[in-house]
Design an enzyme around this catalytic site. Structure first.
Site, PDB file in Angstrom:
ATOM      1  CE1 TYR A 253       9.975  -1.846  -2.474  1.00 59.53           C
ATOM      2  CE2 TYR A 253       9.197  -1.351  -0.266  1.00 59.53           C
ATOM      3  CZ  TYR A 253       9.465  -2.271  -1.259  1.00 59.53           C
ATOM      4  OH  TYR A 253       9.237  -3.601  -1.048  1.00 59.53           O
ATOM      5  CG  HIS A 300       4.780  -0.739  -4.597  1.00 61.16           C
ATOM      6  ND1 HIS A 300       6.037  -0.575  -4.096  1.00 61.16           N
ATOM      7  CD2 HIS A 300       4.575  -2.079  -4.683  1.00 61.16           C
ATOM      8  CE1 HIS A 300       6.582  -1.757  -3.879  1.00 61.16           C
ATOM      9  NE2 HIS A 300       5.715  -2.689  -4.209  1.00 61.16           N
TER      10      HIS A 300
END
Ligand code: C5P
Length: 325
Positions: A253, A300
Site C-alpha cells: 500500500y 510501499h
C-alpha cells in the site's frame, strides 16, 4: 413618371441592401455570440492560478490516473465500502480487524465534523499548498518563509516546526497522522487522519473519549491534544485509488508521504513539495533526528513512487524543492 420610377427603384435597392446588411449583421452577431459563449464554456477556468492541478486537458498521462470524483474524506453519507475496497483495506496491516467496521464508523460522525470538505474550488480561487515531508534535505534550505507563504501547509507525522522554523516554517494548517505517528497539534490545525485498519478508527474515537486504547501493533498514545472539530478522516477508497492508479499496484500500500501528495492534488490548485527524497549524499534521515526513514520497498513500492513523483513534476503538476544538503 420616369422620376417616380427612378425613386421606386432607388427605394427597392435601399430596402434590399438594408435587409441584406441587417441579415448579415444578425447572422454575424449570432456567430460572435455563439463563438464567445463557446469560448466562455470551454475556457471556464477551474481555478484562478496560472496552471490548475486538476486541469486534465494538458497531460494525458495525468488524466489517465487522476479521478476527480474519488471520495476523499469519510462522512456519514459515504461510509459504505465497495466489497473490493473493503477486502483490500482490511488486509493492509497484520492486525486482526476484530471489530465490525460498520459499528465503528457509526460512532465517528456524531463525534467529528460531518461535512463536505474542500468543495470551495472555483475560477476565482488559487489554493496553494506546501506538502512538507520529513527529509533531511530540508536542513540548511532556508525554505521556512517560502513554505509559510502557502494557503495550506500540510505536514506529515512527527515532523516538528519548533527549532526548525528557518528551514521548515512554523505554519501548519493540516497534519497527517495515524495512531502510531500521533503527536499533539494546536487548536487551528486540521488533523487529517489516515486509517489503515479498523482499530485506527477505534483509536481515534478512544483518543477523544475513553482514552483506553494504548496498543496497536506497537504502543500508541492514549490521547493527543487536537481540536476535535477539525478532524478529517481519509476515505479507505482513496487509499485504494492511490494504490491502483498512482502506485499501479507496486508495494502493498502507498507510503504516507505519497498518499499525502496525491491527496494534495485533489484539494489544492497548486502543489509545491518540500522535504521529499534523500539528501545529496544519499542519506534518508529525517530533518529532526538521525533515524533513517525506512522505505521498505516491498511495503510501499518506494522506487515506483519516486518515479511517479518525478513524472508529476515533468508534467508540471507539482514543483519539487529538493533542498541543499
Ligand atoms: O518518515 P516519515 O514517514 O514520517 O516521513 C513522512 C514522509 O516524508 C515519507 O512518507 C516520505 O514521503 C517523506 N520523506 C522522504 N525522505 C526522507 C524522509 C521522509 O521523502 N528522508
Amino acid at each position: 413618371m420616369i422620376v417616380l420610377l427612378k425613386r421606386l427603384r432607388y427605394i427597392t435597392v435601399l430596402l434590399s441592401s438594408t435587409t441584406i446588411m441587417l441579415f448579415l449583421y444578425f447572422q454575424n452577431s449570432e456567430m460572435v455570440l455563439t463563438y464567445s459563449s463557446y469560448i466562455f464554456v470551454s475556457e471556464q477556468a477551474l481555478c484562478g492560478c496560472h496552471i490548475c492541478v486538476a486541469d486534465q486537458g494538458n497531460s494525458s498521462w495525468f488524466s489517465e490516473r487522476y479521478k476527480p470524483t474519488v471520495p476523499l474524506l469519510l462522512n456519514s453519507t459515504n461510509t459504505d465500502l465497495h466489497a473490493n475496497v473493503s477486502m483490500w483495506w482490511k488486509e493492509l496491516q497484520d492486525v486482526p480487524n476484530i471489530s465490525n467496521y460498520t459499528e465503528v464508523v457509526d460512532q465517528l460522525f456524531p463525534l467529528f465534523p460531518d461535512e463536505e470538505h474542500y468543495s470551495d474550488a472555483g475560477p476565482e480561487r488559487c489554493r496553494t499548498c506546501a506538502v512538507v515531508g520529513n527529509s533531511g534535505n530540508l536542513l540548511g534550505s532556508n525554505y521556512g518563509p517560502l513554505i509559510d507563504f502557502h494557503d495550506f501547509v500540510i505536514r506529515i507525522n512527527k515532523g516538528p516546526t519548533k527549532g526548525y522554523e528557518k528551514n521548515v516554517g512554523n505554519k501548519t494548517t493540516h497534519r497527517i497522522l495515524y495512531p502510531e505517528s500521533a503527536v499533539d497539534l494546536d487548536e487551528n490545525t486540521h488533523l487529517v487522519f489516515f486509517p489503515f485498519k479498523v482499530l485506527d478508527m477505534q483509536w481515534l474515537i478512544s483518543a477523544f473519549t475513553t482514552k483506553n486504547i494504548t496498543q496497536t501493533y506497537t504502543e500508541v498514545p492514549s490521547t493527543i491534544k487536537a481540536n476535535k472539530d477539525k478532524v478529517m478522516i481519509l476515505h479507505p477508497e482513496f487509499i485504494k485509488y492511490v494504490h491502483d492508479n498512482w502506485s499501479e499496484g507496486h508495494g502493498r500500500y502507498p507510503s504516507t508521504g505519497f498518499l499525502t501528495l496525491i491527496f494534495a492534488l485533489h484539494i489544492c490548485d497548486k502543489v509545491n513539495v518540500f522535504g521529499f527524497g534523500a539528501t545529496s549524499d544519499r542519506n534518508w534521515h529525517h530533518y529532526f533526528d538521525e533515524t533513517l526513514a525506512l522505505f521498505e520497498s516491498n511495503i510501499h513500492g518506494a522506487d515506483f513512487e519516486n518515479k511517479t513523483i518525478n513524472w508529476l513534476q515533468q508534467e508540471n503538476k507539482i514543483m519539487m524543492y529538493k533542498g541543499w544538503t
